[in-house]
Design an enzyme around this catalytic site. Sequence first.
Site, PDB file in Angstrom:
ATOM      1  CD  GLU A   1      60.408   3.718  71.146  1.00  0.00           C
ATOM      2  OE1 GLU A   1      59.592   2.829  70.575  1.00  0.00           O
ATOM      3  OE2 GLU A   1      60.514   3.561  72.268  1.00  0.00           O
TER       4      GLU A   1
ATOM      5  CE1 TYR B   1      64.675   3.602  86.015  1.00  0.00           C
ATOM      6  CE2 TYR B   1      65.655   1.903  87.382  1.00  0.00           C
ATOM      7  CZ  TYR B   1      65.539   2.607  86.143  1.00  0.00           C
ATOM      8  OH  TYR B   1      66.668   2.433  85.057  1.00  0.00           O
TER       9      TYR B   1
END
Lengths: 589, 589
Positions: free
Chosen positions: B296, B502
Amino acid sequence: MPGSSRLIPAPITPSGEDRESERAWGFEDSGFVVKDGVVRFESKRYPGAGYDLPAFAPFVKTAVGVAFDPSDRHEPRPIDLPGTTPGTGLCERLALALSAERVSTDARLRLRRGHGHHLEEIFHLLYGQLGRVPDVVVWPETDDEVAAVVALAREHGAVVIPYGGGTCVSMALTCPEAAAGPVISLDLGRMNRVLWIDPVTRTACIEAGAVGRHLEQSLREHGFTLGHEPDSVEFSTLGGWIATSASGMKKNRYGNIEEVVLDVTVVSPDGVVEHPVSVPRASHGLDVRRLIFGSEGMLGVITRAVVKIHRLPEVTRYGSLVFPDWARGLAFLTELSEWQALPASVRLVDNLQFRFGQACKPPSGGVVRWLQKAYLTRYLGIDLEQMAAATLVYEGDADEQRELEQRVVRAARRHGGVSGGAAAGQAGYGLTFGIAYIRDFLLPYWTIGDSFETAAPWGRVDAIIAAVKAAVGAAHTELGLAGHPFVTARVSQIYQTGACVYFYIGFHYKGCPDPVAAFRKLEHAARQAILDAGGALSHHHGIGKIRAPYLSQIKSEAALRWAERVKGALDPADVFAVGNQRPGARLAE
Amino acid sequence: MPGSSRLIPAPITPSGEDRESERAWGFEDSGFVVKDGVVRFESKRYPGAGYDLPAFAPFVKTAVGVAFDPSDRHEPRPIDLPGTTPGTGLCERLALALSAERVSTDARLRLRRGHGHHLEEIFHLLYGQLGRVPDVVVWPETDDEVAAVVALAREHGAVVIPYGGGTCVSMALTCPEAAAGPVISLDLGRMNRVLWIDPVTRTACIEAGAVGRHLEQSLREHGFTLGHEPDSVEFSTLGGWIATSASGMKKNRYGNIEEVVLDVTVVSPDGVVEHPVSVPRASHGLDVRRLIFGSEGMLGVITRAVVKIHRLPEVTRYGSLVFPDWARGLAFLTELSEWQALPASVRLVDNLQFRFGQACKPPSGGVVRWLQKAYLTRYLGIDLEQMAAATLVYEGDADEQRELEQRVVRAARRHGGVSGGAAAGQAGYGLTFGIAYIRDFLLPYWTIGDSFETAAPWGRVDAIIAAVKAAVGAAHTELGLAGHPFVTARVSQIYQTGACVYFYIGFHYKGCPDPVAAFRKLEHAARQAILDAGGALSHHHGIGKIRAPYLSQIKSEAALRWAERVKGALDPADVFAVGNQRPGARLAE
């Protein structure tokens, strides 16, 4: 521990009877012998053992160009036991931290933990002397005990070298000669239990010292398999597989070790590095645990791992295929590499290695053999001096594997391949374990050799094999060695983008003043040829000390600096100063 | 570069026409609208767009318990453009190092690079104000230019934040408010070419700024596919996928990003970290490149990667399955998870999400619909308020995929499943891209919500879903919000040991004094419930800033220290001080 309510504790009790040889690969009760002038493979544990192998000696002549003479032996020296200098008070404090029975300075135990199974190490065990070996061996049983050993080592300026099965072939276990303090071999042998099995999620938590054959047996008793089968599976351990980035023969079905392991626990100088919950896949930021794969004892002690397990397969089937030549066999493998599902294992041996395998098997009955030969040569027009052979293993759901096998056979036909039958496939697959005994059997008969591997992109496989043959040939000539070098290749794994190519090289060393140096020269020639042609420095053996000098050829300077910085940051006191992966090490001449 | 002689240079020319929305997900030319009081999805690029969706508004009522009133809007404020303080001389020196056109302080460009697509960011863009955004944007074109930017940043005490597609949902792009120096957004948009394709080994080298839809198009023109399809594939980049450990919808066939990428090049403060030769698999010791997955932006700038590519599949087929209830659908997925080969994509939606999907599709003809419904309910006895639905994608060799599909349908039948046809499967799969527009369409209609994911071991999937529903419900009640919360789950990926689950959550926010804080509270309740029940903190969204406070629950203290030590060792001057993955960050209340 995962949340499943049906956890099965499954302790492994290591059996004490399976003694390993002291100066050679394998079990003490198994091995090649010469009896009445004929080579035999004697063993109660391997199928196909206990027969005369009349083709073996002639094959050695074919392989190295010098006749095999069973009466001409290079007798090993008596075993040379090492001294120890553990330093003041270290052993006493270790004994207090663990228990007196789990701390030893016994010379034979220390000697064994001072080497792996690289040719050079075994040669020195037989004819010379190993360098430095550990000063003391400890057998911790818990993370806390491992941490206590690490803390004591730090205090005493000692080096800790974790020890699993001792099967490495990269000299990763070789003790650093220059270490100022004592060397502690931290044997994981008492941390070898299957801690739990989660049958719903199909995971297990296994201690790092568990030996492949034991943990597989333990899982099988509960209806599961790990499926990770490196050639060393009889002796190597889960922790060792992780530390060296191991590959299993059935990786197409079960994955290589980095795919097998969901989580790993490491006792480091910083404490216990682990993730309390194991999940199928995550995006959890910097995943420092991934550094443990290939760490070769440099960062900490791997004490356990959560691994994927599989219900025992509905079917296990073997297959074999015969191709008119290597090129067509390789084209077949390349086609397979585009498929979604592959047989659990797919291997392709070149003609010389095929004949090597035949020489290691008892001859089948005369008529059967004649019929087989006639079918191949007369009916199919296959040249026995040109053909290549593939062995296949299918494991899984019966429908799925039957359909897969049919697709494989159809694909093989497109490349001129014909089935060689299941029995030949099974024998070829099993041969791996027997072949491992040959190197050390041949050493006293003036024949030296070893295996090594690379991973090659599809576009480079043939170039790499050709380059290795040329380089080894040239080095052999330059050294003026007798006969000719033995060089043979197989593809032992296939990937979407390439293959693992496994080489055997060897030569007759009578008359050679320094056989180890000569072997090193040949191996170096092969290694450099592989790198120049675009192959990997190692597919699964690792770096250790033997391959460290080549690291600067495969990693950028900044990548090497990163590795150094990581090692320095995670083990600032250098407790795990085993000395592996140091790119500054000297190249073989 | 690999040794293949048939390398195809394949530059990507980014098209200038595909403008993205400034304050919402997606392309400017596509989106949900209200026309004559009815919701429609307008787009020239997505199939199934351009129809009235009469079921949409009623579904919103079902979902959040408050009627959808198209005339009652929460109007966004005018866009709020940020100032900049790049500091003395930095821009001038950047312009010298690159070129004046590739350095900008334009407010809109900086604003866009100061956020991803987390709900909170979009809400602030519409109704509030983003916090700090970058002071200057640069577009380097080479590793040397990236290195020059990094060197200048170091000299000026500036922070460098690499920028790809700006689609992250973890607030990983949020600028650290506390940074003393200026913030440079390093946009990879000009490093977006396919540098080479090796058609024999089937690899390609692609620059990190290449956007998914562009690089896929470029590979397709040469007969190949990458096959990596995260939901964001239209906008996200190769570099972003690596930095966040992305997952693709067709990962069963093509792998997640860590399986797609063979090698990665990173411009770090130490220089260019890379391996000159890419091989199919290796045991090359400490593999520091693996740290880049999930990094990241904290360790360096990913500039390119060597990836596996695949010949375009012989067939792409869709399928759908209807199960009487979620439990039987999940049992079917669990069975599939033991297989060797799976359909490229397998997804299972719960009943609410199935109805959500139906509400987003134009109604089919009355008779057809009546027949379908009658077949399911009367003939098969399926309860439309209980059923769950799976969509499947098959890609690959025609024989292989046909056999696979037959096995899948047979397995589904064992769990009470029936085929819903290929068209429904294709529509269900494609819906992903349209659904992504809904959140930002609904925000001005007093409806707030978002998605998030976890990975769950098989043994925990149901417990996790139940815990999320209970926790979100309790938080919603506690906050005294209107109506009821929307909570729905799908399994979007399956693995051998579990699944990616999800979730969508949402609620009606009219009357709520601080909708973002309320949403944060619901999301936190869900997140903590997931962790308590044994799920992952993230399956593929990553940590960024939003999930950093939970890190100490999933990693041991020593594991967190290792991550800190690694970051400190590899970026000692903290040039990449983006502030992600700091476990000390404050938890949502």
